[in-house]
Scaffold this active site. Structure first.
Site, PDB file in Angstrom:
ATOM      1  N   GLY A  12       0.820  -1.203   0.000  1.00  0.00           N
ATOM      2  CA  GLY A  12       0.000   0.000   0.000  1.00  0.00           C
ATOM      3  C   GLY A  12       0.853   1.251   0.000  1.00  0.00           C
ATOM      4  N   ASP A  13       0.183   2.397  -0.098  1.00  0.00           N
ATOM      5  CA  ASP A  13       0.840   3.712  -0.065  1.00  0.00           C
ATOM      6  C   ASP A  13       1.824   3.902  -1.206  1.00  0.00           C
ATOM      7  OD1 ASP A  13      -0.491   4.123   2.404  1.00  0.00           O
ATOM      8  OD2 ASP A  13       1.075   2.973   3.398  1.00  0.00           O
ATOM      9  N   LYS A  16      -1.011   5.468  -5.617  1.00  0.00           N
ATOM     10  CA  LYS A  16      -2.047   5.172  -6.627  1.00  0.00           C
ATOM     11  C   LYS A  16      -2.913   6.394  -6.919  1.00  0.00           C
ATOM     12  CE  LYS A  16      -3.330   1.885  -3.863  1.00  0.00           C
ATOM     13  NZ  LYS A  16      -2.188   1.762  -2.935  1.00  0.00           N
ATOM     14  N   GLY A  17      -3.264   7.139  -5.854  1.00  0.00           N
ATOM     15  CA  GLY A  17      -4.144   8.299  -6.024  1.00  0.00           C
ATOM     16  C   GLY A  17      -3.572   9.290  -7.018  1.00  0.00           C
ATOM     17  N   GLY A  40      -5.876   5.841   1.985  1.00  0.00           N
ATOM     18  CA  GLY A  40      -5.678   7.290   1.979  1.00  0.00           C
ATOM     19  C   GLY A  40      -4.973   7.648   0.690  1.00  0.00           C
ATOM     20  N   HIS A  41      -5.730   8.102  -0.291  1.00  0.00           N
ATOM     21  CA  HIS A  41      -5.139   8.428  -1.590  1.00  0.00           C
ATOM     22  C   HIS A  41      -4.889   9.930  -1.661  1.00  0.00           C
ATOM     23  CE1 HIS A  41      -6.760   4.482  -3.515  1.00  0.00           C
ATOM     24  NE2 HIS A  41      -5.856   4.298  -2.590  1.00  0.00           N
ATOM     25  N   THR A  42      -3.597  10.297  -1.745  1.00  0.00           N
ATOM     26  CA  THR A  42      -3.216  11.710  -1.691  1.00  0.00           C
ATOM     27  C   THR A  42      -3.038  12.276  -3.098  1.00  0.00           C
ATOM     28  OG1 THR A  42      -2.080  11.244   0.373  1.00  0.00           O
ATOM     29  CG2 THR A  42      -1.519  13.314  -0.706  1.00  0.00           C
ATOM     30  N   THR A 129      -5.956  -0.236  10.689  1.00  0.00           N
ATOM     31  CA  THR A 129      -6.251   1.196  10.755  1.00  0.00           C
ATOM     32  C   THR A 129      -7.449   1.464  11.674  1.00  0.00           C
ATOM     33  OG1 THR A 129      -7.730   1.057   8.856  1.00  0.00           O
ATOM     34  CG2 THR A 129      -5.419   1.571   8.385  1.00  0.00           C
ATOM     35  N   ARG A 143     -22.895 -13.102   5.588  1.00  0.00           N
ATOM     36  CA  ARG A 143     -24.245 -12.833   5.074  1.00  0.00           C
ATOM     37  C   ARG A 143     -25.143 -12.115   6.078  1.00  0.00           C
ATOM     38  NH1 ARG A 143     -24.501 -18.874   3.527  1.00  0.00           N
ATOM     39  NH2 ARG A 143     -23.286 -18.791   5.432  1.00  0.00           N
ATOM     40  N   GLN A 224      -4.965  -0.134  -1.088  1.00  0.00           N
ATOM     41  CA  GLN A 224      -3.940  -0.950  -0.417  1.00  0.00           C
ATOM     42  C   GLN A 224      -2.978  -1.523  -1.472  1.00  0.00           C
ATOM     43  OE1 GLN A 224      -7.458  -1.809   0.797  1.00  0.00           O
ATOM     44  NE2 GLN A 224      -7.059   0.048   1.952  1.00  0.00           N
ATOM     45  N   ALA A 299      -1.324   8.225   5.443  1.00  0.00           N
ATOM     46  CA  ALA A 299      -2.260   9.308   5.097  1.00  0.00           C
ATOM     47  C   ALA A 299      -3.560   9.173   5.890  1.00  0.00           C
ATOM     48  CB  ALA A 299      -2.556   9.280   3.597  1.00  0.00           C
ATOM     49  N   GLY A 414       7.987  13.367  -7.688  1.00  0.00           N
ATOM     50  CA  GLY A 414       7.476  14.292  -6.679  1.00  0.00           C
ATOM     51  C   GLY A 414       5.976  14.103  -6.563  1.00  0.00           C
TER      52      GLY A 414
END
Ligand code: IMP
Length: 423
Positions: A12-13, A16-17, A40-42, A129, A143, A224, A299, A414
């Site tokens: 993760g991290d 992707k965002g 948390g997509h920054t 988290t 279910r 993730q 994030a 960056g």
């Protein structure tokens, strides 16, 4: 028209965002397929930083539809906060944000159960988290869950009350005391539900398959990373959903033969937040430098991330499981200034040198072998074309391409949208 996938190949991290945001101009629809507010997509552009948890990363683009798929779990309280942040920035989302009726809802008591489960595990805790992800997916597969579509039915409050009552009893099974005020939690939950109900609920599998027939372009956005996948990750230190390519099919209702390109995002090094094995983890100055220069803090939770060198054994495993067709390397700029760059090319496992990911990668079973590269000094953050990239970085990238057999198409230098070099 094929659906392209974008997923993280590590823990993760990976960024992707940012990449979804960069690629969105090429797509009509961005669709999130799993996970929830644990993500948390920054995104950073025009001097503003936005962190999205549940909302797809295409939301800032005028003409893109954003679908929260059936595989996602939604916490109405956090979702409301995300929407309010968009309101503050005058982002119009009402016509662009569509919610699957089959997405499951995180109840306040799911969060309490998560906390009780983690606390009772003591040292063996997952490092969750604590957003209620595990208990909500447990209710889904058991279910018992409540879905977005239930909010359109008359009896959803009865369902809610029955499930909450069950959860309260379950809390008593844990040998730990979790403090909570249900009335307060329910008040903010109801406000969240009211806000959620202002959005359009859709049969997302129908919507997406119709869009495919109409030749619309779709990008499926993962959350993730592959090493946190419930089946293929470092179990039990994983999340509770399929973060890998197959999860996009079940999390959106898209058939495997509709999938086109699979974009695999990875950092030029490795990070992990939470517990679990991490063979290339560094406990020295190099690890400390990566964390500091790379601003490696979660994030969602703000926790410091553990840092280490790139692990090609694990990366190749993730590429295989996902069928990755294009790689995207993130945070190459963070490695500027290291005199040597190391990359793990094999493990020592039970007295043998192996190049595949074995069943168990705990430190007692696995040690790593590195190939070393010369570092580079140049600051990459202002570079805009591939011709400017230092020769030593190019050698590192070309080695990764040779080892994995997959081209590195984007090098990110960056956090800003503009700091993206196409190869
Ligand atoms: P959970 O999904 O919140 O239960 O967390 C399970 C594990 O996955 C923990 O180690 C978390 O730190 C990790 N995790 C969950 N979501 C993310 C994410 O978006 N980025 C990085 N790690 C995550």
């Amino acid at each position: 028209m094929a659906v392209n996938l974008l997923l993280g190949l590590q823990w993760g991290d990976e960024g992707k965002g940012k990449i979804v945001d960069v690629l969105t101009k090429n797509y009509d629809i961005i669709a999130r397929f799993q996970g929830g507010p644990n993500a948390g997509h920054t995104l950073i552009f025009d001097g503003n930083k936005h962190v999205l948890h549940t909302i797809p990363s295409g939301i800032f683009h005028e003409n893109t539809k954003n679908v929260v798929g059936n595989g996602v779990v939604i916490d109405p309280v956090i979702f409301k906060k995300e929407l309010e942040n968009l309101d503050q920035h005058d982002v119009n989302y009402t016509d662009k944000l569509l919610i699957s009726r089959k997405a499951h809802i995180i109840l306040p008591t799911h969060r309490l159960l998560d906390a009780a489960s983690e606390t009772s595990k003591g040292k063996a805790k997952i490092g969750s988290t604590l957003k209620g992800i595990g208990p909500t997916y447990m209710d889904k597969t058991g279910r018992n869950g409540i879905r977005v579509g239930d909010l359109e039915l008359d009896n959803w409050k009865e369902k809610y009350n029955a499930l909450t009552a069950k959860h309260i009893k379950m809390l008593d099974f844990f040998d730990v005391q979790i403090e909570y005020n249900l009335e307060e939690l329910e008040a903010e939950f109801c406000e969240g539900i009211d806000k959620l109900k202002t959005l359009e609920f859709i049969d997302s599998e129908e919507y997406l398959n119709n869009a495919i027939k109409e030749k619309k372009t779709i990008l499926a956005e993962g959350a993730q990373g592959s090493l946190l996948d419930i089946d293929f990750g470092t179990y039990p230190y994983v999340t509770s959903s399929n973060t890998t390519a197959a999860g996009a099919c079940t999390g959106l209702g898209i058939a495997p033969n509709r999938i086109g390109d699979v974009f695999g995002i990875f950092k030029a090094y490795t990070t992990r937040v939470g517990s679990g094995p991490f063979p290339t983890e560094l406990f020295d100055e190099d690890g400390e430098t990566m964390g500091r220069v790379g601003h490696e803090f979660g994030a969602t939770t703000g926790r410091p991330r553990r840092c280490g060198w790139l692990d090609l054994v694990a990366l190749k495993y993730a590429i295989q499981v996902n069928g990755v067709t294009q790689l995207m390397m993130m945070k190459a700029d963070v490695l500027s200034g290291f005199s040597k760059i190391k990359v793990c090319t094999s493990y020592n496992y039970k007295g043998e040198e192996i190049a595949h990911l074995p069943y168990n990668i705990e430190p007692v079973n696995v040690s790593v072998n590195y190939t070393e590269f010369k570092g580079w000094k140049a600051d990459l953050t202002k570079m805009t074309s591939k011709e400017e990239l230092p020769e030593n970085l190019m050698q590192y990238i070309e080695f990764i391409e040779k080892e994995t057999g997959v081209p590195v198409k984007i090098v990110s230098v960056g956090p800003d949208r503009k700091q993206t070099i196409l190869r």
